[in-house]
Motif scaffolding. Structure first.
Motif, PDB file in Angstrom:
ATOM      1  N   VAL A  58       0.751  -1.170   0.087  1.00  0.00           N
ATOM      2  CA  VAL A  58      -0.198  -0.007   0.047  1.00  0.00           C
ATOM      3  C   VAL A  58       1.007   1.235  -0.130  1.00  0.00           C
ATOM      4  CG1 VAL A  58      -1.739   1.283   1.181  1.00  0.00           C
ATOM      5  CG2 VAL A  58      -2.024  -1.089   1.068  1.00  0.00           C
ATOM      6  N   ALA A  59       1.729   1.329   0.898  1.00  0.00           N
ATOM      7  CA  ALA A  59       2.819   2.371   0.889  1.00  0.00           C
ATOM      8  C   ALA A  59       3.554   2.526  -0.602  1.00  0.00           C
ATOM      9  CB  ALA A  59       3.820   2.245   1.914  1.00  0.00           C
ATOM     10  N   ALA A  60       3.738   1.596  -1.091  1.00  0.00           N
ATOM     11  CA  ALA A  60       4.412   1.736  -2.668  1.00  0.00           C
ATOM     12  C   ALA A  60       3.258   2.401  -3.459  1.00  0.00           C
ATOM     13  CB  ALA A  60       4.898   0.543  -2.994  1.00  0.00           C
ATOM     14  N   LEU A  61       2.137   1.977  -3.275  1.00  0.00           N
ATOM     15  CA  LEU A  61       0.960   2.169  -4.368  1.00  0.00           C
ATOM     16  C   LEU A  61       0.733   3.858  -4.011  1.00  0.00           C
ATOM     17  CD1 LEU A  61      -1.136   1.651  -6.387  1.00  0.00           C
ATOM     18  CD2 LEU A  61      -2.693   0.986  -4.277  1.00  0.00           C
ATOM     19  N   VAL A  62       0.588   4.167  -2.861  1.00  0.00           N
ATOM     20  CA  VAL A  62       0.397   5.712  -2.531  1.00  0.00           C
ATOM     21  C   VAL A  62       1.731   6.356  -2.958  1.00  0.00           C
ATOM     22  CG1 VAL A  62       0.568   7.254  -0.556  1.00  0.00           C
ATOM     23  CG2 VAL A  62      -0.806   5.201  -0.485  1.00  0.00           C
ATOM     24  N   VAL A  63       2.963   6.096  -3.004  1.00  0.00           N
ATOM     25  CA  VAL A  63       4.112   6.888  -3.584  1.00  0.00           C
ATOM     26  C   VAL A  63       4.075   6.741  -5.007  1.00  0.00           C
ATOM     27  CG1 VAL A  63       6.646   6.833  -4.043  1.00  0.00           C
ATOM     28  CG2 VAL A  63       5.531   6.119  -1.607  1.00  0.00           C
ATOM     29  N   ALA A  64       3.720   5.827  -5.588  1.00  0.00           N
ATOM     30  CA  ALA A  64       3.333   5.915  -7.016  1.00  0.00           C
ATOM     31  C   ALA A  64       2.300   6.770  -7.559  1.00  0.00           C
ATOM     32  CB  ALA A  64       3.270   4.272  -7.621  1.00  0.00           C
ATOM     33  N   THR A  65       1.164   6.798  -6.918  1.00  0.00           N
ATOM     34  CA  THR A  65      -0.044   7.703  -7.455  1.00  0.00           C
ATOM     35  C   THR A  65      -0.127   8.925  -6.781  1.00  0.00           C
ATOM     36  OG1 THR A  65      -1.412   6.453  -5.686  1.00  0.00           O
ATOM     37  CG2 THR A  65      -1.213   5.296  -8.018  1.00  0.00           C
ATOM     38  N   MET A  66       0.199   9.151  -5.537  1.00  0.00           N
ATOM     39  CA  MET A  66       0.013  10.278  -4.938  1.00  0.00           C
ATOM     40  C   MET A  66       1.455  10.977  -4.575  1.00  0.00           C
ATOM     41  SD  MET A  66      -3.137   9.856  -2.593  1.00  0.00           S
ATOM     42  CE  MET A  66      -3.209   8.061  -2.444  1.00  0.00           C
TER      43      MET A  66
END
Length: 211
Positions: free
Chosen positions: A29-37
């Motif tokens: 989830v942390a990686a997803l947040v960094v990638a999108t936001m």
């Protein structure tokens, strides 16, 4: 043994186990947040805990900065909506449980500026540590009116037990799977609690709840 001591021990063990088991999910989830936001990954906000003491709650970020966007709904990203629908944004609050700010089960921690809007009855929700999940969350969540949510919080304070906590945890799983009550009608999450303005002595709220 004191019930609060046992509950605290259960909270610590439960949070440690959950963080260990869910570590791959947290990292994903942390990686997803960094990638999108982008950064920061975590959203921090001051909330009110037991005895009306302030603490900083941590969650995964679900919104972009204001930048001229008017509402929370405008700022909420597609990934953010997914994290909220699945309650994955709440996983970092397990850290708040370890620190003693929160419990696994209890009334949800709310904003500091709501403090002067509670009735004396509603303010009793702060007699216990706030929870990641609670009675109001499994009986309607954001579909409930504020008065109904706060009434359930106080009912929990008066009737809390290990058996009740276990039932709430089991029902929480069902609520998360079904994704019910995530938003109030016409809101990104829930409308602001306006309450009834009142004046009463306030304790110091600058510290954090004791561990």
């Amino acid at each position: 043994m004191n019930r609060d001591v046992v509950k605290r021990a259960v909270d610590v063990v439960g949070a440690v186990v959950a963080l260990a088991v869910l570590l791959p999910v947290l990292l994903a989830v942390a990686a997803l947040v960094v990638a999108t936001m982008g950064r920061p990954v975590l959203f921090r906000q001051v909330r009110v805990g037991r005895a009306e003491r302030a603490f900083t709650v941590v969650k995964f970020r679900t919104m972009v900065p204001g930048g001229g966007l008017d509402t929370d709904g405008d700022r909420l990203t597609a990934v953010g909506r997914f994290l909220r629908r699945t309650s994955l944004d709440e996983l970092p609050t397990l850290w708040n449980v370890l620190l003693g700010h929160m419990s696994l089960v209890g009334p949800r921690p709310l904003l500091t500026h709501y403090l002067d809007r509670y009735t004396p009855h509603q303010a009793r929700r702060h007699e216990v540590r706030p929870g990641i999940t609670g009675l109001a969350q499994v009986e309607g969540r954001n579909l409930l009116a504020w008065e109904d949510k706060l009434d359930r919080d106080v009912w929990y304070v008066d009737h809390r037990s290990f058996a009740l906590d276990a039932r709430i945890l089991v029902r929480t799983v069902a609520v998360v799977v079904r994704r019910t009550g995530i938003t109030a009608e016409g809101e990104a999450t829930m409308s602001e609690f306006m309450g009834v303005p009142r004046e009463r002595p306030r304790p110091d709220r600058d510290g954090v709840a004791p561990v």
